[in-house]
Write an enzyme that holds these catalytic residues in place. Structure first.
Site, PDB file in Angstrom:
ATOM      1  N   CYS A  50       0.864  -1.130  -0.122  1.00 50.43           N
ATOM      2  CA  CYS A  50       0.062   0.059   0.034  1.00 50.43           C
ATOM      3  C   CYS A  50       0.813   1.277  -0.020  1.00 50.43           C
ATOM      4  CB  CYS A  50      -0.741  -0.071   1.126  1.00 50.43           C
ATOM      5  SG  CYS A  50      -1.917  -1.283   1.578  1.00 50.43           S
ATOM      6  N   ARG A  58       5.202  -0.322  -6.041  1.00 54.89           N
ATOM      7  CA  ARG A  58       5.166  -1.023  -4.729  1.00 54.89           C
ATOM      8  C   ARG A  58       4.182  -2.157  -4.804  1.00 54.89           C
ATOM      9  NH1 ARG A  58       7.319   1.943  -0.462  1.00 54.89           N
ATOM     10  NH2 ARG A  58       6.172   0.713   0.921  1.00 54.89           N
ATOM     11  N   TRP A  64      -3.269  -2.830  -1.307  1.00 52.79           N
ATOM     12  CA  TRP A  64      -2.735  -3.992  -1.639  1.00 52.79           C
ATOM     13  C   TRP A  64      -3.789  -4.821  -0.729  1.00 52.79           C
ATOM     14  CZ3 TRP A  64      -0.577  -8.492   0.384  1.00 52.79           C
ATOM     15  CH2 TRP A  64      -0.129  -9.598  -0.437  1.00 52.79           C
ATOM     16  N   ASN A 102      -2.094   2.398   5.945  1.00 52.93           N
ATOM     17  CA  ASN A 102      -1.216   1.636   5.458  1.00 52.93           C
ATOM     18  C   ASN A 102      -0.899   0.803   6.767  1.00 52.93           C
ATOM     19  OD1 ASN A 102      -0.850   2.458   2.966  1.00 52.93           O
ATOM     20  ND2 ASN A 102       1.335   3.028   3.155  1.00 52.93           N
ATOM     21  N   GLY A 103      -0.830  -0.713   6.696  1.00 52.17           N
ATOM     22  CA  GLY A 103      -0.715  -1.561   7.851  1.00 52.17           C
ATOM     23  C   GLY A 103      -1.942  -2.451   8.139  1.00 52.17           C
ATOM     24  N   GLU A 111      19.899 -17.147  -6.123  1.00 50.38           N
ATOM     25  CA  GLU A 111      19.497 -15.744  -6.444  1.00 50.38           C
ATOM     26  C   GLU A 111      19.232 -15.634  -8.027  1.00 50.38           C
ATOM     27  OE1 GLU A 111      18.196 -13.040  -5.402  1.00 50.38           O
ATOM     28  OE2 GLU A 111      18.866 -11.423  -6.932  1.00 50.38           O
ATOM     29  N   LYS A 157      15.746 -14.769  -9.951  1.00 48.38           N
ATOM     30  CA  LYS A 157      15.646 -13.675 -11.045  1.00 48.38           C
ATOM     31  C   LYS A 157      14.758 -14.435 -11.864  1.00 48.38           C
ATOM     32  CE  LYS A 157      16.014 -10.820  -8.993  1.00 48.38           C
ATOM     33  NZ  LYS A 157      16.473 -10.709  -7.643  1.00 48.38           N
ATOM     34  N   GLU A 168      11.014 -15.147 -10.904  1.00 47.62           N
ATOM     35  CA  GLU A 168      10.072 -14.207 -10.889  1.00 47.62           C
ATOM     36  C   GLU A 168       9.545 -13.262 -11.878  1.00 47.62           C
ATOM     37  OE1 GLU A 168      11.269 -11.647  -7.403  1.00 47.62           O
ATOM     38  OE2 GLU A 168      13.599 -11.534  -8.203  1.00 47.62           O
ATOM     39  N   HIS A 196      22.813 -36.282  -5.501  1.00 48.88           N
ATOM     40  CA  HIS A 196      21.790 -36.771  -4.320  1.00 48.88           C
ATOM     41  C   HIS A 196      20.297 -36.836  -5.032  1.00 48.88           C
ATOM     42  CE1 HIS A 196      25.426 -37.622  -2.215  1.00 48.88           C
ATOM     43  NE2 HIS A 196      25.677 -36.488  -2.277  1.00 48.88           N
ATOM     44  N   LYS A 222       6.804  -4.671  -4.420  1.00 45.71           N
ATOM     45  CA  LYS A 222       8.309  -4.511  -4.159  1.00 45.71           C
ATOM     46  C   LYS A 222       8.632  -4.537  -2.496  1.00 45.71           C
ATOM     47  CE  LYS A 222      12.126  -2.705  -5.242  1.00 45.71           C
ATOM     48  NZ  LYS A 222      13.275  -3.897  -5.549  1.00 45.71           N
TER      49      LYS A 222
HETATM   50  C1  F6R Z   1      13.336 -10.315  -5.194  1.00 44.59           C
HETATM   51  C2  F6R Z   1      13.085  -9.379  -4.278  1.00 44.59           C
HETATM   52  C3  F6R Z   1      12.279  -9.946  -2.926  1.00 44.59           C
HETATM   53  C4  F6R Z   1      12.920  -9.288  -1.758  1.00 44.59           C
HETATM   54  C5  F6R Z   1      12.243  -9.722  -0.519  1.00 44.59           C
HETATM   55  C6  F6R Z   1      12.874  -8.910   0.721  1.00 44.59           C
HETATM   56  O1  F6R Z   1      14.122  -9.931  -6.324  1.00 44.59           O
HETATM   57  O2  F6R Z   1      13.109  -8.310  -4.132  1.00 44.59           O
HETATM   58  O3  F6R Z   1      12.756 -11.225  -2.870  1.00 44.59           O
HETATM   59  O4  F6R Z   1      14.125  -9.455  -1.723  1.00 44.59           O
HETATM   60  O5  F6R Z   1      10.881  -9.373  -0.511  1.00 44.59           O
HETATM   61  O6  F6R Z   1      12.540  -7.588   0.631  1.00 44.59           O
HETATM   62  P1  F6R Z   1      13.514  -6.462   1.386  1.00 44.59           P
HETATM   63  O7  F6R Z   1      14.847  -6.705   1.016  1.00 44.59           O
HETATM   64  O8  F6R Z   1      12.939  -5.282   1.161  1.00 44.59           O
HETATM   65  O9  F6R Z   1      13.311  -6.997   2.808  1.00 44.59           O
END
Ligand code: F6R
Length: 608
Positions: free
Chosen positions: A2, A27, A74, A100-101, A481, A485, A488, A504, A603
């Site tokens: 949000c 976001r 959201w 928000n929250g 990682e 990428k 996602e 294994h 985000k």
């Molecule tokens: C993936 C990504 C997410 C964040 C995760 C934690 O590309 O960005 O996996 O890393 O949601 O978010 P933060 O770093 O903001 O705590």
């Protein structure tokens, strides 16, 4: 998730609110809304879906209203719909609230309010706030909001206006970030400074349990006892809070290409070459305690968890600390004891991730030293921790994290260097790490200059449905990682695995339709990686390797290769991930995905 933007001044409020909402779109959200007040009459407009839908609805409205509040939602309580979108109003349609929250005790409050005759229209937890304010309101909105806040448990960043009170906006923060923007005879509030970056670079970060009272002439910051506080105004660098694509086709691509700068910003002013050590101002208040800690626990989620996993290898190499890394959502529910010798380090680009915050609160209860590494200034994690470091990487708008991941790795290395030099790490070793870090920006530029070729190779792989990524030691988290990428943003199934585990189980997956990305630099485990690659080749598996030009055997055996410059092992993952960020990017592009806003993702993940 949000987002909030508020304005009180003399200009038309709606365009300012819509512009702010657009900047918050990255976001993640599912509906949006705004309320402005003109001649004591609130005008509330809401819509499902994009802010552009809301904007289209506002185009039929003629108003000169010059104050108002707006929100991107959201869904948490109640499905995405116009009714559940914010602002939420009281039954007299005078009080408008954005929030928000999460209000944890909203059910009890709702029951109480229904018994008093209030009629609920939405399924949201936020609606209780509007009715409570109405219940407590006589003639002073601040008092009514303060009485309401006393009744709420949970987290909130909230903004309130009242139709009969000209230009006044009341904002309260507990757990959800809010900044106040100071302009010339106009004031703003937002959940993210980016929302007001077109109007002011002067911000005040609200702390928990602080209230801001804005009107078009002045502002006050108060505590919840209604006492005025003196708070400093921060001047923020507008550029780093801008959300302009600067000529790139997407934010993610821009952010990948910004890594030479974001990495420089991570180490700028933070190394003392003559002593082979780093200097992290944010950790200075706890330096003495830090020198004596025996154990470090890193907690984080998603990409930040993978940088944490790499952090373990970094700290084990540079310090004598015992290091554990745990996903925050697991850590928060585990049974454990901590003592004064333990530091818990939270990694979070947003500083707002609900699980990471909960993990920190759990660690605080048990007496650990709390440290944070955060990109977003003034957010909850920065306020919850005893000390910490900022990434200073600028805004990251693409949902998939790229530049903050590599920035985290640089800062973890600098932290390891700082602590390591109090342990056994020598000046010469410290100096070689510093030399390596300083070369990173140019080395990354070299990799990026090869983007066209990376795109060409990526296209060849875009039709596969599954991928395995393998690596050893530092490159095991890199594999995880890189796989994240790809999944996602392209929605292709990918798994990151320690290469030694192939035999294994996962090797049974391999055939000509299941390619493997091998992260196999020229290092002490390269021969082991070569054996794993041979085993995959023997089963007709296709191999794309990330390696160095000196790794002749890896180059010979691979079907395709991305060559990256060689650096010391502790820094090599920073270079290895760059072509794999581009690989994921170009595959997603080939598949026509919405790269900056992948489906189902937000985000900043502010719910459990
Ligand atoms: C993936 C990504 C997410 C964040 C995760 C934690 O590309 O960005 O996996 O890393 O949601 O978010 P933060 O770093 O903001 O705590």
């Amino acid at each position: 998730m949000c987002g909030i933007i508020c304005y009180s001044g003399s200009k038309k409020a709606i365009p300012i609110l819509i512009n702010g909402l657009k900047k918050l779109e990255y976001r993640g959200y599912d509906s949006a809304g705004l309320s402005v007040i003109e001649d004591k009459t609130p005008i509330t407009i809401k819509s499902e879906g994009k802010v552009s839908n809301l904007e289209a609805k506002t185009s039929n409205i003629t108003t000169n209203a010059s104050y108002g509040i707006a929100h991107t939602r959201w869904a948490t309580h109640g499905r995405p719909s116009e009714i559940n979108a914010h602002p939420q109003l009281d039954n007299k349609n005078k009080i408008c609230v954005v929030h928000n929250g999460i209000i944890e005790n909203y059910k009890d409050l709702k029951y109480e309010l229904i018994n008093k005759g209030y009629i609920f229209i939405s399924d949201t937890d936020t609606e209780v706030i509007a009715h409570l304010i109405d219940m407590y309101f006589t003639d002073d909105l601040e008092i009514a909001v303060l009485k309401t806040v006393e009744r709420l448990s949970g987290t909130f960043g909230l903004a309130v206006i009242h139709a009969d009170i000209d230009h006044k906006i009341i904002i309260v923060k507990r757990g959800s970030p809010i900044v106040i923007g100071v302009g010339d005879n106009e004031f703003f509030a937002a959940s993210d400074p980016i929302a007001i970056s077109d109007y002011t670079n002067k911000i005040i970060v609200l702390n928990d349990d602080e209230m801001a009272v804005l009107n078009s002439k002045e502002y006050f910051i108060k505590n919840l006892r209604n006492e005025v506080l003196k708070k400093n105004i921060k001047i923020v660098d507008k550029d780093s809070y801008s959300n302009d694509k600067k000529g790139f086709e997407s934010f993610m691509l821009k952010e990948i290409f910004e890594q030479p700068i974001s990495i420089k910003n991570a180490f700028r002013g933070r190394i003392i070459e003559s002593e082979g050590v780093s200097k992290l101002g944010g950790l200075e208040p706890v330096l003495e305690r830090l020198k004596s800690i025996k154990k470090l626990i890193i907690v984080s989620c998603g990409t930040s968890f993978y940088s944490g996993k790499l952090g373990r290898y970094i700290f084990e190499s540079l310090t004598e600390l015992d290091v554990e890394v745990e996903i925050a959502s697991e850590f928060r529910y585990r049974k454990f004891t901590l003592d004064k010798d333990v530091a818990v380090l939270a990694l979070s680009q947003s500083g707002e991730t609900a699980d990471t915050i909960a993990a920190l609160k759990e660690a605080k209860r048990k007496g650990a030293l709390l440290l944070g590494m955060v990109n977003e200034v003034g957010t909850t994690i920065t306020q919850l921790t005893d000390a910490g470091v900022y990434n200073h990487a600028g805004s990251e708008i693409g949902v998939a994290s790229t530049k903050i991941y590599t920035s985290q790795l640089v800062l973890l290395t600098l932290m390891g260097l700082l602590i390591g030099r109090y342990h056994g790490l020598s000046f010469i070793e410290g100096k070689s790490i510093i030399d390596g870090i300083k070369k990173l920006p140019e080395q990354i530029k070299e990799i990026l200059s090869n983007a066209k070729n990376i795109q060409k190779v990526s296209k060849k792989y875009a039709h596969f449905r599954d991928f395995l990524y393998i690596g050893r030691l530092y490159n095991y988290p890199t594999a995880m990682e890189a796989a994240l990428k790809l999944k996602e943003i392209s929605y292709i199934h990918a798994e990151g695995y320690p290469a030694g585990e192939m035999k294994h189980g996962p090797i049974s997956l391999i055939d000509e339709n299941f390619p493997t990305v091998a992260i196999a630099p020229d290092d002490e485990v390269m021969d082991k990686m070569l054996s794993n690659i041979e085993q995959i080749k023997a089963r007709n598996g296709k191999i794309l390797s990330v390696t160095n030009s000196s790794a002749k055997k890896v180059i010979e055996i691979s079907d395709d290769i991305f060559i990256v410059p060689k650096t010391i092992p502790v820094l090599q993952p920073i270079l290895n991930i760059i072509p794999l960020q581009l690989f994921a990017y170009y595959i997603a592009k080939e598949k026509g995905r919405n790269i900056d806003k992948p489906r189902n993702l937000a985000k900043s993940v502010t719910v459990e």
